[in-house]
Structures are given as C-alpha cells and as structure tokens.
Enzyme design. Structure first.
Site, short mmCIF file in Angstrom:
data_model
loop_
_atom_site.label_atom_id
_atom_site.label_comp_id
_atom_site.label_asym_id
_atom_site.label_seq_id
_atom_site.Cartn_x
_atom_site.Cartn_y
_atom_site.Cartn_z
CB VAL A 95 8.35 75.13 21.94
CG1 VAL A 95 9.85 75.05 22.46
CG2 VAL A 95 8.62 76.63 20.81
CB ALA A 96 7.77 71.95 24.98
CG MET A 97 1.41 69.28 24.63
SD MET A 97 0.69 71.01 25.07
CE MET A 97 -0.65 70.38 26.17
CD GLU A 98 1.16 71.53 29.29
OE1 GLU A 98 0.22 72.09 29.70
OE2 GLU A 98 2.08 71.90 28.23
CG HIS A 122 7.33 75.98 31.13
ND1 HIS A 122 7.10 77.27 31.80
CD2 HIS A 122 6.21 75.66 30.42
CE1 HIS A 122 5.84 77.66 31.63
NE2 HIS A 122 5.15 76.57 30.73
CD GLU A 123 6.44 72.10 28.44
OE1 GLU A 123 5.31 71.78 28.61
OE2 GLU A 123 6.69 73.20 27.91
CG HIS A 126 2.79 72.79 32.17
ND1 HIS A 126 1.75 73.72 32.70
CD2 HIS A 126 3.53 73.40 31.49
CE1 HIS A 126 1.69 74.78 31.90
NE2 HIS A 126 2.95 74.65 31.02
CD GLU A 145 1.19 77.46 29.66
OE1 GLU A 145 2.31 77.52 30.29
OE2 GLU A 145 0.58 76.43 29.09
CE1 TYR A 211 3.78 79.52 28.49
CE2 TYR A 211 2.18 80.89 27.28
CZ TYR A 211 3.01 79.45 27.32
OH TYR A 211 2.71 78.72 26.65
#
Length: 486
Positions: A95-98, A122-123, A126, A145, A211
């Site tokens: 979905v996503a990466m920080e 959320h990212e 991070h 997380e 999480y």
C-alpha cells in the site's frame, strides 16, 4: 529517489542523488517511469503519471503541510527537508512505503479520501518513528510500526478530532480481533517480540499485531503519564537521543522510565497483569485497549444498523433501509460491512434485502467499500450481484483488492468462476500477485486444468503450485485482515 538532493545532467543523461543523513538499507529506494510532478506545499510535491497528477493534486494540495506542521508540533522538527509523494501503479505490491523524502504510495488509494489521509499521515509519522529512529531487528518491528501508528493517531486527533481517530482505531482493532480468531491466541506471531527461528517466514511479521498490539502498548505507556502531552515530550526526547541510530525495545523502555522517575519508583514495569515483559512476550490480544468512547457519535450508528440487520426476526427492514450510507464516513461504512462479513453466511432473506437497499449506493463508492460488499456477495453465494465481482476483478490490479476476493471465491463454490476471471486478466497482474493467485487457485486442485500456453506471453508462469509452502494458506490473514501500510 529517497534522497535529500538530486540533479540531472541532460547532456549525459545522468541523474545524481545525495542523502546527507545515515539511513538503514531498507529505506534506499529508486523509482523510474513516466512521472511528472507538481508542488502541493512549501516543502512537498507529488509525482505521478500524467493521467493521475490532477487527482493527486486535488486530493493533497495544502493538506500535507498541515499534517507535517501538526507532527512537528508534537515531535519536533521534520529533519528530512522535503516530503514528497510518488503515486505508483495499482500493481505495486504494497500500500505505501515510508522512504525518506519520497513516500511511495499505491495510486488505488486515491479513490478513498479517508484511507488516503490515514495512509499518508502514517508515512509522515514514520519520518520520526522508523526513519529517524529505527528498530534494530525485524523481530521488534513494533518499535517502528506501533510508535508510528500512535503518532499517526495523535496527528489525526490534532487535525481531524478525537471522534474520527476513535472511529479509525475501532475499525483497525476490529480487524485485529478478527485476525486473532483466525490465528488462535497462542500463535507466536502475536507476540511483539517475535523470534525469527528456522522455519518462520519474516513476511508473517507484517501483521496487525505489529501495528495494533504495538499501538496499544504505546498507548498504555502514554496513559501511565496521565496526559498525552507529557508522553509527547518524552517522545521528542527519545527522538533527539536516538536520532539516526537503531534501537531495541529495552532502549525505549529504559528511556521512558528514566524520563518519568516517579513511574519508575512506582515499579509500573512490574504492575500485575500489565508487566512490560508480558506486553512484549505474551501471545494473544493486547493486555489493555484504548478508551474509544469519544468516537461513539460515529460508531454508535454502525452498531445500531448492524443490530437491525442481524436481529431475528427481520422486522426492522424499513428502519434499516432508511439509512443513507452515502452520508456516512468511509470508515463507518467499512466497519458496518466488516461486521456483516464476520456474520456471513447470512440468511438468504437478509442478503437479498441488503442488496435491494444498498447495492446501488455501494456501486458508486470507493474500492475499500466495494470490495467488502462484493466479499459479502461471494460469501453468501448471492448470484444476482456476481457480475459485479467479475467487473471489479477485471478492473482492479492491486493486491489488496484482488487477493481477498479470490480467496473467498475459492473457499466457497465459485472456484471455476475465479479461474475464468484469472485466465482473462493474468497478463495484467504483477508477477508476484499472479503467483499468489495461482497458489490460491491451486488449493484442492490435483492436477490443475491445463492452460493454453499459446495464448499467453512466454514469461507467464504455468498454472502450477510453484512453492510447497503456499501463501494461500494464510492469505486471508495476511491480506484481507491485514491491509496495512508499511
């Protein structure tokens, strides 16, 4: 690239990148493609394919700076300079990466404003928890997380209010308990300190315990302080102390007790039933969960509607059908549909009436909502709406919107239907996703039907189970119930 500086030498066709801060290897990332950019704030821009850029701008212009400012007010200066976002094709596997300076996020999420908000925030979180201070081993991913999820919810509380944050938390904790039922309370992956012993797949650590159980422990620590602002002060000091280093859980907990000597004197780390050691190493659900009563104005209507549809005899259809789901927040609707999913299969009369009341409303909603309704259709063998499942899978190439439906189709009586759709769409799928679906379809088939290899490209894998340890065995756990950002 995930770098603070970049340049392009046109005559040489060479891009150069520079990162002035130390980062762990997993945060070094490069993206290439037909990408253009637009500024959305004083230190942020979005990168996307030309067809997606206008949507990305309209969704994020101005608000990313608002989120960054809120995060800075809580946890100190944003140290990475720029905060840019690149939207990747729907086939991107996560979905996503920080990645620092350049968050990667799947373009499918643009459909849902609320999921987009949560995933990007959320990212953003991070940037402090995970990127600036990193977990030293994957056995303690919760240090990244769990803390990022806590920070995310502090940011959403500051920007969108406590009710919205409580609603999103209720939705995620529901999913956590669903996963617990699937796994069993003594499953070792439900520990915060999981041991990577021989035979343990590291990918299984990417679960909701990391999480949400991690979040619950961090929230519990914040409650020991009496005021979340005091805990914010501790986290600022923690970031400053360990910035650009990797830590273990004991570093965090020792720093916490040293920052609050009065709590250390009270021996809070040894409080019966809530010992820190037990939080880290006991299997099962969180030892304590947050008070979500501030979200009752948003969660109560969901509970009321769910009861109307699931209390026998079904004599409240008129009251239930009067509820206009288009007026609800996305998280309210997905929470309602998740609870119907948990109760499936439903009586045929109920699913028929649900379809009559809501199917047309749900058709126009985002993919997070539609996939849940279609899972209800599949789990209840409701054939009148089955054509919508086909249409959805023909147009969705994202892992998070395909795997759950294929799993449900293959668990029930509709495997041949799933095979037919897969044959038609497999060449559009990411190779990893294609392999996972093959494994799901392989369950219980011995041998699989032959595939016409002349009809596919040479790099299309044959329809065989290539790995003895099938991802499909726990696919419903790792995907349907753990649809999380990195």
């Amino acid at each position: 690239m995930s770098a603070t500086q970049s340049s392009y030498l046109e005559e040489e066709g060479v891009y150069q990148f520079y990162m002035e801060y130390p980062v762990p290897a997993y945060l070094v990332a490069l993206v290439a493609g037909d990408l253009i950019h637009a500024d959305i704030g004083p230190r942020s821009r979005v990168w996307a394919e030309p067809c997606l850029l206008p949507t990305a701008i309209s969704k994020l212009s101005g608000i990313v700076e608002r989120w960054l400012t809120a995060a800075e007010s809580l946890y100190g200066p944003y140290i990475w300079g720029r905060y840019d976002i690149v939207f990747l094709p729907p086939s991107f596997p996560i979905v996503a990466m920080e990645n620092p300076c350049l968050t990667f996020i799947i373009s499918s999420i643009l459909e849902s404003d609320e999921f987009l908000i949560i995933d990007v925030i959320h990212e953003v979180a991070h940037s402090w928890f995970g990127n600036a201070v990193t977990n030293a081993t994957w056995e303690e991913m919760w240090l990244s997380e769990g803390l990022a999820t806590y920070a995310q919810r502090r940011i959403t509380t500051e920007t969108y209010g406590a009710a919205f944050t409580c609603l999103e938390t209720a939705f995620r904790l529901d999913a956590l308990h669903r996963q617990m039922k699937l796994l069993g309370e003594d499953n070792p992956v439900s520990k915060l300190q999981v041991k990577l012993e021989p035979g343990v797949n590291p990918s299984n650590l990417m679960n909701l315990f990391t999480y949400e159980k991690g979040y619950c422990f961090v929230y519990y620590l914040s409650q020991l302080c009496g005021d979340p602002r005091h805990f914010d002060s501790f986290l600022r000091a923690y970031i400053e102390k360990y910035k650009f280093t990797s830590v273990v859980a004991q570093d965090l907990l020792d720093s916490f007790l040293n920052f609050f000597p009065e709590l250390k004197e009270q021996c809070v780390e040894s409080k019966a039933g809530l010992e820190f050691e037990r939080w880290l190493n006991a299997t099962g659900p969180p030892l304590a969960e947050p008070d979500l009563s501030q979200g009752s104005s948003l969660t109560r209507p969901v509970e009321t509607l769910f009861k109307l549809w699931t209390t026998e005899p079904l004599d409240s259809v008129a009251a239930a059908s009067s509820v206009d789901l288009t007026k609800w927040r996305t998280f309210q609707t997905v929470l309602f549909l998740d609870r119907l999913l948990d109760g499936s299969p439903l009586p045929h009369e109920v699913i028929k009436k649900l379809s009559e009341c809501y199917s047309s409303q749900l058709d126009s909603m985002n993919a997070e909502i539609r996939i849940r309704w279609l899972q209800i259709v599949v789990r209840n063998d409701y054939y009148p709406d089955l054509y919508k499942v086909r249409r959805f899978l023909e147009n969705q190439m994202s892992r998070m919107y395909t795997i759950p439906l294929y799993e449900d189709l293959c668990t029930g009586t509709l495997k041949s239907f799933a095979l037919e759709i897969f044959y038609q769409t497999q060449n559009q799928l990411h190779p990893n996703l294609r392999k996972t679906i093959q494994q799901i379809l392989s369950q219980g088939l011995n041998p699989l039907p032959a595939i016409d290899t002349t009809a596919v490209t040479t790099d299309t894998p044959a329809m065989v189970l290539e790995d003895k340890v099938s991802e499909a065995t726990n696919g419903a756990i790792s995907l349907r119930d753990v649809n999380v950002s990195a």
